[in-house]
Design a protein around this motif. Structure first.
Motif, PDB file in Angstrom:
ATOM      1  N   GLU A  66       9.200 -11.507  31.992  1.00 17.51           N
ATOM      2  CA  GLU A  66       7.803 -11.873  32.220  1.00 17.51           C
ATOM      3  C   GLU A  66       7.456 -13.182  31.511  1.00 17.51           C
ATOM      4  O   GLU A  66       6.692 -13.996  32.028  1.00 17.51           O
ATOM      5  CB  GLU A  66       6.879 -10.752  31.747  1.00 17.51           C
ATOM      6  N   ALA A  67       8.043 -13.392  30.313  1.00 19.22           N
ATOM      7  CA  ALA A  67       7.790 -14.644  29.590  1.00 19.22           C
ATOM      8  C   ALA A  67       8.331 -15.835  30.372  1.00 19.22           C
ATOM      9  O   ALA A  67       7.685 -16.895  30.441  1.00 19.22           O
ATOM     10  CB  ALA A  67       8.438 -14.581  28.206  1.00 19.22           C
ATOM     11  N   VAL A  68       9.513 -15.673  30.965  1.00 14.97           N
ATOM     12  CA  VAL A  68      10.100 -16.744  31.775  1.00 14.97           C
ATOM     13  C   VAL A  68       9.247 -17.007  33.012  1.00 14.97           C
ATOM     14  O   VAL A  68       8.942 -18.164  33.347  1.00 14.97           O
ATOM     15  CB  VAL A  68      11.547 -16.396  32.177  1.00 14.97           C
ATOM     16  N   LEU A  69       8.826 -15.945  33.699  1.00 16.51           N
ATOM     17  CA  LEU A  69       8.016 -16.105  34.896  1.00 16.51           C
ATOM     18  C   LEU A  69       6.668 -16.739  34.575  1.00 16.51           C
ATOM     19  O   LEU A  69       6.162 -17.564  35.353  1.00 16.51           O
ATOM     20  CB  LEU A  69       7.819 -14.740  35.580  1.00 16.51           C
TER      21      LEU A  69
ATOM     22  N   MET B 210       3.934 -44.908  38.588  1.00 15.82           N
ATOM     23  CA  MET B 210       5.148 -44.149  38.297  1.00 15.82           C
ATOM     24  C   MET B 210       4.910 -42.674  38.611  1.00 15.82           C
ATOM     25  O   MET B 210       3.826 -42.146  38.390  1.00 15.82           O
ATOM     26  CB  MET B 210       5.549 -44.288  36.826  1.00 15.82           C
ATOM     27  N   GLY B 211       5.956 -41.999  39.115  1.00 16.83           N
ATOM     28  CA  GLY B 211       5.822 -40.595  39.437  1.00 16.83           C
ATOM     29  C   GLY B 211       5.811 -39.725  38.200  1.00 16.83           C
ATOM     30  O   GLY B 211       6.306 -40.093  37.138  1.00 16.83           O
ATOM     31  N   LYS B 212       5.223 -38.564  38.369  1.00 17.90           N
ATOM     32  CA  LYS B 212       5.170 -37.611  37.274  1.00 17.90           C
ATOM     33  C   LYS B 212       6.564 -37.051  36.996  1.00 17.90           C
ATOM     34  O   LYS B 212       7.333 -36.791  37.916  1.00 17.90           O
ATOM     35  CB  LYS B 212       4.218 -36.474  37.638  1.00 17.90           C
ATOM     36  N   LYS B 213       6.895 -36.866  35.703  1.00 17.40           N
ATOM     37  CA  LYS B 213       8.214 -36.362  35.318  1.00 17.40           C
ATOM     38  C   LYS B 213       8.415 -34.943  35.874  1.00 17.40           C
ATOM     39  O   LYS B 213       7.542 -34.090  35.776  1.00 17.40           O
ATOM     40  CB  LYS B 213       8.337 -36.337  33.795  1.00 17.40           C
ATOM     41  N   ARG B 214       9.580 -34.726  36.503  1.00 15.43           N
ATOM     42  CA  ARG B 214       9.893 -33.426  37.092  1.00 15.43           C
ATOM     43  C   ARG B 214      10.136 -32.385  36.000  1.00 15.43           C
ATOM     44  O   ARG B 214      10.846 -32.645  35.029  1.00 15.43           O
ATOM     45  CB  ARG B 214      11.138 -33.536  37.977  1.00 15.43           C
ATOM     46  N   VAL B 215       9.569 -31.229  36.193  1.00 18.08           N
ATOM     47  CA  VAL B 215       9.784 -30.122  35.264  1.00 18.08           C
ATOM     48  C   VAL B 215      11.175 -29.546  35.498  1.00 18.08           C
ATOM     49  O   VAL B 215      11.586 -29.324  36.644  1.00 18.08           O
ATOM     50  CB  VAL B 215       8.724 -29.019  35.466  1.00 18.08           C
ATOM     51  N   THR B 216      11.926 -29.301  34.430  1.00 18.65           N
ATOM     52  CA  THR B 216      13.293 -28.780  34.535  1.00 18.65           C
ATOM     53  C   THR B 216      13.374 -27.381  33.954  1.00 18.65           C
ATOM     54  O   THR B 216      12.444 -26.884  33.309  1.00 18.65           O
ATOM     55  CB  THR B 216      14.277 -29.693  33.788  1.00 18.65           C
ATOM     56  N   SER B 217      14.533 -26.745  34.183  1.00 18.22           N
ATOM     57  CA  SER B 217      14.749 -25.416  33.609  1.00 18.22           C
ATOM     58  C   SER B 217      14.780 -25.476  32.080  1.00 18.22           C
ATOM     59  O   SER B 217      14.475 -24.483  31.408  1.00 18.22           O
ATOM     60  CB  SER B 217      16.053 -24.813  34.144  1.00 18.22           C
ATOM     61  N   PHE B 218      15.142 -26.625  31.533  1.00 22.17           N
ATOM     62  CA  PHE B 218      15.105 -26.789  30.078  1.00 22.17           C
ATOM     63  C   PHE B 218      13.663 -26.662  29.576  1.00 22.17           C
ATOM     64  O   PHE B 218      13.403 -26.017  28.542  1.00 22.17           O
ATOM     65  CB  PHE B 218      15.670 -28.158  29.684  1.00 22.17           C
ATOM     66  N   ASP B 219      12.708 -27.249  30.309  1.00 23.17           N
ATOM     67  CA  ASP B 219      11.300 -27.151  29.930  1.00 23.17           C
ATOM     68  C   ASP B 219      10.830 -25.704  29.991  1.00 23.17           C
ATOM     69  O   ASP B 219      10.071 -25.244  29.127  1.00 23.17           O
ATOM     70  CB  ASP B 219      10.443 -28.017  30.853  1.00 23.17           C
ATOM     71  N   VAL B 220      11.257 -24.990  31.009  1.00 20.75           N
ATOM     72  CA  VAL B 220      10.879 -23.580  31.148  1.00 20.75           C
ATOM     73  C   VAL B 220      11.453 -22.765  29.986  1.00 20.75           C
ATOM     74  O   VAL B 220      10.766 -21.942  29.384  1.00 20.75           O
ATOM     75  CB  VAL B 220      11.375 -23.019  32.500  1.00 20.75           C
ATOM     76  N   ALA B 221      12.724 -23.018  29.661  1.00 25.39           N
ATOM     77  CA  ALA B 221      13.365 -22.288  28.566  1.00 25.39           C
ATOM     78  C   ALA B 221      12.653 -22.545  27.239  1.00 25.39           C
ATOM     79  O   ALA B 221      12.431 -21.627  26.440  1.00 25.39           O
ATOM     80  CB  ALA B 221      14.839 -22.687  28.479  1.00 25.39           C
ATOM     81  N   LYS B 222      12.286 -23.810  27.017  1.00 29.81           N
ATOM     82  CA  LYS B 222      11.600 -24.174  25.784  1.00 29.81           C
ATOM     83  C   LYS B 222      10.246 -23.485  25.694  1.00 29.81           C
ATOM     84  O   LYS B 222       9.868 -22.944  24.635  1.00 29.81           O
ATOM     85  CB  LYS B 222      11.434 -25.690  25.717  1.00 29.81           C
TER      86      LYS B 222
ATOM     87  N   VAL C  30      19.295 -17.740  30.316  1.00 32.54           N
ATOM     88  CA  VAL C  30      18.369 -16.644  30.599  1.00 32.54           C
ATOM     89  C   VAL C  30      17.434 -17.028  31.748  1.00 32.54           C
ATOM     90  O   VAL C  30      17.154 -16.222  32.644  1.00 32.54           O
ATOM     91  CB  VAL C  30      17.557 -16.265  29.339  1.00 32.54           C
ATOM     92  N   VAL C  31      16.942 -18.282  31.741  1.00 32.66           N
ATOM     93  CA  VAL C  31      16.112 -18.760  32.851  1.00 32.66           C
ATOM     94  C   VAL C  31      16.883 -18.668  34.161  1.00 32.66           C
ATOM     95  O   VAL C  31      16.368 -18.206  35.185  1.00 32.66           O
ATOM     96  CB  VAL C  31      15.654 -20.211  32.593  1.00 32.66           C
ATOM     97  N   SER C  32      18.144 -19.093  34.156  1.00 33.50           N
ATOM     98  CA  SER C  32      18.980 -19.028  35.347  1.00 33.50           C
ATOM     99  C   SER C  32      19.166 -17.596  35.817  1.00 33.50           C
ATOM    100  O   SER C  32      19.124 -17.309  37.015  1.00 33.50           O
ATOM    101  CB  SER C  32      20.344 -19.672  35.067  1.00 33.50           C
ATOM    102  N   ALA C  33      19.368 -16.680  34.847  1.00 35.50           N
ATOM    103  CA  ALA C  33      19.560 -15.268  35.196  1.00 35.50           C
ATOM    104  C   ALA C  33      18.318 -14.698  35.863  1.00 35.50           C
ATOM    105  O   ALA C  33      18.405 -13.910  36.818  1.00 35.50           O
ATOM    106  CB  ALA C  33      19.909 -14.466  33.946  1.00 35.50           C
ATOM    107  N   VAL C  34      17.130 -15.094  35.391  1.00 32.69           N
ATOM    108  CA  VAL C  34      15.887 -14.614  35.995  1.00 32.69           C
ATOM    109  C   VAL C  34      15.718 -15.181  37.404  1.00 32.69           C
ATOM    110  O   VAL C  34      15.349 -14.469  38.345  1.00 32.69           O
ATOM    111  CB  VAL C  34      14.680 -15.011  35.115  1.00 32.69           C
ATOM    112  N   LEU C  35      16.008 -16.463  37.574  1.00 37.15           N
ATOM    113  CA  LEU C  35      15.827 -17.108  38.872  1.00 37.15           C
ATOM    114  C   LEU C  35      16.804 -16.603  39.917  1.00 37.15           C
ATOM    115  O   LEU C  35      16.466 -16.470  41.093  1.00 37.15           O
ATOM    116  CB  LEU C  35      15.990 -18.627  38.721  1.00 37.15           C
ATOM    117  N   ASN C  36      18.029 -16.311  39.488  1.00 29.71           N
ATOM    118  CA  ASN C  36      19.104 -15.980  40.439  1.00 29.71           C
ATOM    119  C   ASN C  36      19.521 -14.526  40.430  1.00 29.71           C
ATOM    120  O   ASN C  36      20.446 -14.151  41.162  1.00 29.71           O
ATOM    121  CB  ASN C  36      20.332 -16.862  40.140  1.00 29.71           C
TER     122      ASN C  36
END
Length: 346
Positions: free
Chosen positions: A40-43, A1-13, A21-27
């Motif tokens: 910096e915490a998000v990055l 089985m493939g490894k679970k994809r990391v999502t923006s929810f995981d980054v936010a958590k 906020v994650v979206s604002a940093v990325l875009n």
């Protein structure tokens, strides 16, 4: 089985922030202020989790695929140089290139597939490398009706309503003649223009511009225009070279050739006649399709049609159409000058 994809929810958590906020940093979303420590915490969370943006999700949100289609024959050296310029400009703009080539005769597809790709949101715009006679008004109409950001490189020069990136062929001949007849060269007769042609080739705008520029240059300098038409691979170079010889030991007339693709046969014929190129007869080409300034011996003096720059300009033209186009005062026809490549042949 493939490894679970990391999502923006995981980054936010991990960063202890909301997904917005994650979206604002990325875009770099305007209107949403993110402090330096939060950014910096998000990055840091992105790095730790090895998070990558889901291109499909971003496309659904923005309506953009961040991909442009490049249509042309991948066997053609000019298309490869065009792609070099497109790639350079796409990298600066965060875009990718999808290669599309003409289908063999009898197979369906080709340009029609480009429109399907646009409607499926797999591409945001189209760049085609066309021959200088190309002016398929049905294709242009379909592109316009679909609202596709589109630019033709070398096509539609005399057709309004279609964006084109074009070479200044008149200027290229003037540049070539200025170098061929420059001060400091030995006294010589006026230049002869060899117009190479395909047996079934149409007399297109590019060849007319070259020819008219040669005639105009000669008249402006008090010289008689002499045009010799040479069938490509027709074995007519011996007669042409012999016709350059001056009377009573006078020097050979300098020769300007419209296509560098004819240079190998011309060089071979000169060698067979015992003529030293660059000494007995001076030769120059009004294009550099075969990279003659590097691949011929002696090195060919020529002017180069700037296909790399045309690729860069084509991408900028498509992106500007996406940002407003004519409403922003965008020019339909963009003309780029040729580049002088001095060599040993002239």
């Amino acid at each position: 089985m493939g490894k679970k994809r990391v999502t923006s929810f995981d980054v936010a958590k991990r960063a202890g922030v909301s997904r917005s906020v994650v979206s604002a940093v990325l875009n770099d979303t305007p209107g949403i202020g993110v402090g330096a420590d939060t950014r910096e915490a998000v990055l840091e969370a992105i790095r730790e989790l090895n998070y990558h943006v889901d291109a499909g999700a971003r496309s659904m949100k923005t309506g953009r695929s961040m991909t442009l289609a490049a249509y042309g024959d991948t066997r053609h050296p000019l298309f490869i140089r065009l792609l070099e310029g497109m790639q350079q400009e796409c990298e600066l703009s965060g875009y990718h290139i999808l290669l599309c080539s003409p289908r063999p005769k009898g197979n369906a597809g080709g340009r029609a597939e480009l429109l399907e790709l646009y409607h499926q949101r797999k591409i945001d715009g189209i760049v085609t490398l066309d021959h200088t006679s190309y002016r398929d008004e049905e294709w242009a109409s379909r592109v316009s009706s679909a609202g596709v950001p589109y630019v033709s490189v070398e096509g539609y020069a005399e057709v309004p309503g279609v964006y084109s990136i074009l070479a200044d062929y008149s200027g290229s001949v003037e540049t070539a003649l200025g170098y061929l007849m420059r001060e400091g060269t030995a006294a010589q007769p006026g230049p002869v223009y060899a117009e190479v042609y395909h047996e079934a080739a149409a007399d297109n705008w590019a060849e007319r511009n070259r020819r008219d520029a040669y005639i105009g240059w000669c008249k402006a300098h008090g010289m008689k225009p002499v045009i010799v038409r040479i069938k490509e691979y027709g074995g007519e170079w011996a007669e042409c070279l012999q016709g350059l010889a001056g009377d009573h030991g006078q020097p050979y007339a300098p020769l300007l050739v419209n296509w560098s693709s004819a240079i190998p046969e011309l060089y071979r014929t000169a060698h067979q006649l015992g003529l030293r190129i660059g000494e007995d007869v001076r030769i120059m080409a009004a294009d550099n399709t075969i990279q003659g300034h590097r691949l011929s011996l002696p090195s060919l003096s020529c002017v180069e049609i700037p296909y790399v720059s045309m690729g860069e300009e084509a991408v900028r033209c498509v992106l500007q159409q996406m940002s407003g186009g004519k409403q922003a005062g965008q020019t339909e026809k963009i003309w780029l000058p040729a580049v002088l490549r001095p060599g040993e042949s002239a």
